[in-house]
Design an enzyme around this catalytic site. Sequence first.
Site, mmCIF file in Angstrom:
data_model
loop_
_atom_site.group_PDB
_atom_site.id
_atom_site.type_symbol
_atom_site.label_atom_id
_atom_site.label_comp_id
_atom_site.label_asym_id
_atom_site.label_seq_id
_atom_site.Cartn_x
_atom_site.Cartn_y
_atom_site.Cartn_z
ATOM 1 N N SER A 16 0.959 -1.208 -0.014
ATOM 2 C CA SER A 16 -0.124 0.176 -0.014
ATOM 3 C C SER A 16 0.981 1.266 -0.092
ATOM 4 O O SER A 16 1.470 1.433 0.842
ATOM 5 C CB SER A 16 -0.925 -0.005 1.103
ATOM 6 O OG SER A 16 -1.368 1.392 1.611
ATOM 7 N N GLN A 22 -0.353 4.179 0.294
ATOM 8 C CA GLN A 22 -0.674 5.277 1.322
ATOM 9 C C GLN A 22 -0.023 4.829 2.517
ATOM 10 O O GLN A 22 0.345 5.596 3.356
ATOM 11 C CB GLN A 22 -2.218 5.055 1.263
ATOM 12 C CG GLN A 22 -3.116 5.723 0.154
ATOM 13 C CD GLN A 22 -4.449 5.481 0.058
ATOM 14 O OE1 GLN A 22 -4.996 5.054 1.176
ATOM 15 N NE2 GLN A 22 -5.129 6.053 -0.871
ATOM 16 N N ASP A 36 -5.353 0.542 -9.103
ATOM 17 C CA ASP A 36 -6.641 1.389 -9.375
ATOM 18 C C ASP A 36 -7.375 1.266 -10.877
ATOM 19 O O ASP A 36 -8.286 1.681 -11.141
ATOM 20 C CB ASP A 36 -6.435 3.064 -9.415
ATOM 21 C CG ASP A 36 -6.119 3.424 -8.011
ATOM 22 O OD1 ASP A 36 -6.451 2.449 -7.166
ATOM 23 O OD2 ASP A 36 -5.436 4.358 -7.916
ATOM 24 N N LYS A 85 -11.582 -0.538 -1.479
ATOM 25 C CA LYS A 85 -11.496 0.872 -1.938
ATOM 26 C C LYS A 85 -12.712 1.690 -1.726
ATOM 27 O O LYS A 85 -13.739 1.358 -1.004
ATOM 28 C CB LYS A 85 -11.217 0.538 -3.502
ATOM 29 C CG LYS A 85 -9.741 -0.101 -3.905
ATOM 30 C CD LYS A 85 -8.565 0.702 -3.531
ATOM 31 C CE LYS A 85 -7.289 -0.257 -3.580
ATOM 32 N NZ LYS A 85 -6.282 0.761 -2.929
HETATM 33 C C1 S3P Z 1 -2.711 5.645 -3.627
HETATM 34 C C2 S3P Z 1 -2.663 4.184 -3.086
HETATM 35 C C3 S3P Z 1 -3.338 3.263 -3.734
HETATM 36 C C4 S3P Z 1 -4.346 3.588 -4.618
HETATM 37 C C5 S3P Z 1 -5.298 4.980 -4.298
HETATM 38 C C6 S3P Z 1 -4.140 6.045 -4.304
HETATM 39 C C7 S3P Z 1 -1.945 6.972 -3.175
HETATM 40 O O1 S3P Z 1 -4.102 2.902 -2.457
HETATM 41 O O2 S3P Z 1 -5.540 2.601 -4.595
HETATM 42 O O3 S3P Z 1 -6.152 5.103 -5.136
HETATM 43 O O4 S3P Z 1 -2.228 7.907 -3.675
HETATM 44 O O5 S3P Z 1 -0.985 6.573 -2.518
HETATM 45 P P1 S3P Z 1 -3.614 1.849 -1.326
HETATM 46 O O6 S3P Z 1 -2.155 2.394 -0.680
HETATM 47 O O7 S3P Z 1 -4.493 1.688 -0.255
HETATM 48 O O8 S3P Z 1 -3.112 0.448 -2.240
#
Ligand code: S3P
Length: 442
Positions: A172, A174, A325, A352
């Site tokens: 992830s 994020q 995504d 999501k």
């Molecule tokens: C994102 C990371 C992804 C992605 C999200 C945006 C980001 O999420 O699905 O739309 O900007 O770091 P995850 O970290 O939950 O995989």
Amino acid sequence: MTVETVQQTRALRGVLRAPSDRSITVRAAILASVAEGVSRIREPLESDDADAALRCIAALGAPAAPLGSGCDSAGLRIAGRGLRGLRAPSQPLFCNSSGTTMRLLAGFLAGQAFDAILDGSEQLRRRPMRRVTDPLRRMGAQIEDSDGHAPLVIRAARHPLHGLTYDMPIASAQVKSALLLAGLYADGPVTVREPAPTRDHTERMLRAAGVEVTVGAEGDAGRITTHPPQKPLRALDMLVPADFSSAAFFMVAAAITPGARLRLVEVGLNPTRTGLLDALRAMGATIHLSGLREEGGEPVGDVEIVGGELRGVEVGGALTPRMIDEFPIFAVAATQAHGITIVRDAEELRVKESNRLEGFVGELRKLGAPIEATADGFIVEGPARLRGAVVDGLGDHRVAMALAVAALRAEGETKILGAECVAKTYPAFFRDLASLVDDCGA
Ligand code: S3P
């Protein structure tokens, strides 16, 4: 509620610059707020998610203003307050439905000298937050969550956070970004190990701001370390490229429409984001890249796609996070491919903006798609003859946009309920789609 009607179409043609990258815009707003001096962010995304991030940093004392005349592109200037210069927000910070804003701010605020509350829409309140709060607590952060969900109450840090070495249980970006941003306020290095590479915009931007970021040697490339900054962060001066994930809807629309030809310009082509191109190429799609260059440390270029016959493929392993995504729109491509397409290692799709395995699969089936959800992905057998129907965007921008592209290939007309959710990342989506439909040429 907005209902959009999309007709079957025979031809797609044209050139489009998709809206700017959401991940990069949110990160730039956050980092600019604590840089030294004025950051210039050209062509930032204008959408609900970008607004949420900008409102949060304004509430922390770093409002964005227009770049002003005399500049050759639209943009924002943010006067940075320095690493310790933000102020306590007078109200909870409302992240709307932006998971990126909430999770990245959780890390960024964990080491600040003031209390803050992060809250969001009902949809965001349902999304899991322990994935960030647990490792942040290991750094010494005082965070309360509501049974693993927002609102998150972050207490003023009385001491610097501790450094951390963390083996991430899920891939992830994020979570990784939250921890690296918390590292700006730690007394030692923060090292994360990713199970598979995820988008690295945070690392690139931290480097551009002068933070030392190291990546493990070959064989250990999933290990990323940031070191506590020794000097003030450099202000950013960057152009935000078009969002690969927004351009992706048109890439697939072209790939599945015989005779179509679309050129998507100034698209962010960071290799941690472009897994869909690899998957489409493996399906036999014709894709040309041109004008490859770097903008603000990010690879950018033009992508031209020509419609043709596709064949089913298998997607899994390290490819999955590189197109995390894109699975709703990839499923649409799979409905038009000859043979079986199998997606694996994609359990994350359940958490999501909507459950993109059960919910989305159900909506696509309403159009006649032979798709089944599995424990960790889905299986599609194509090519399918789709039929227009009434479908629901499920409050999820990427679901609504993927259904609209499927509708281009469905007999008759399709009504998409709740189409307003596209404003999260792509407010002008339906207008742009209409501008590329070329039924006169059909
Ligand atoms: C994102 C990371 C992804 C992605 C999200 C945006 C980001 O999420 O699905 O739309 O900007 O770091 P995850 O970290 O939950 O995989």
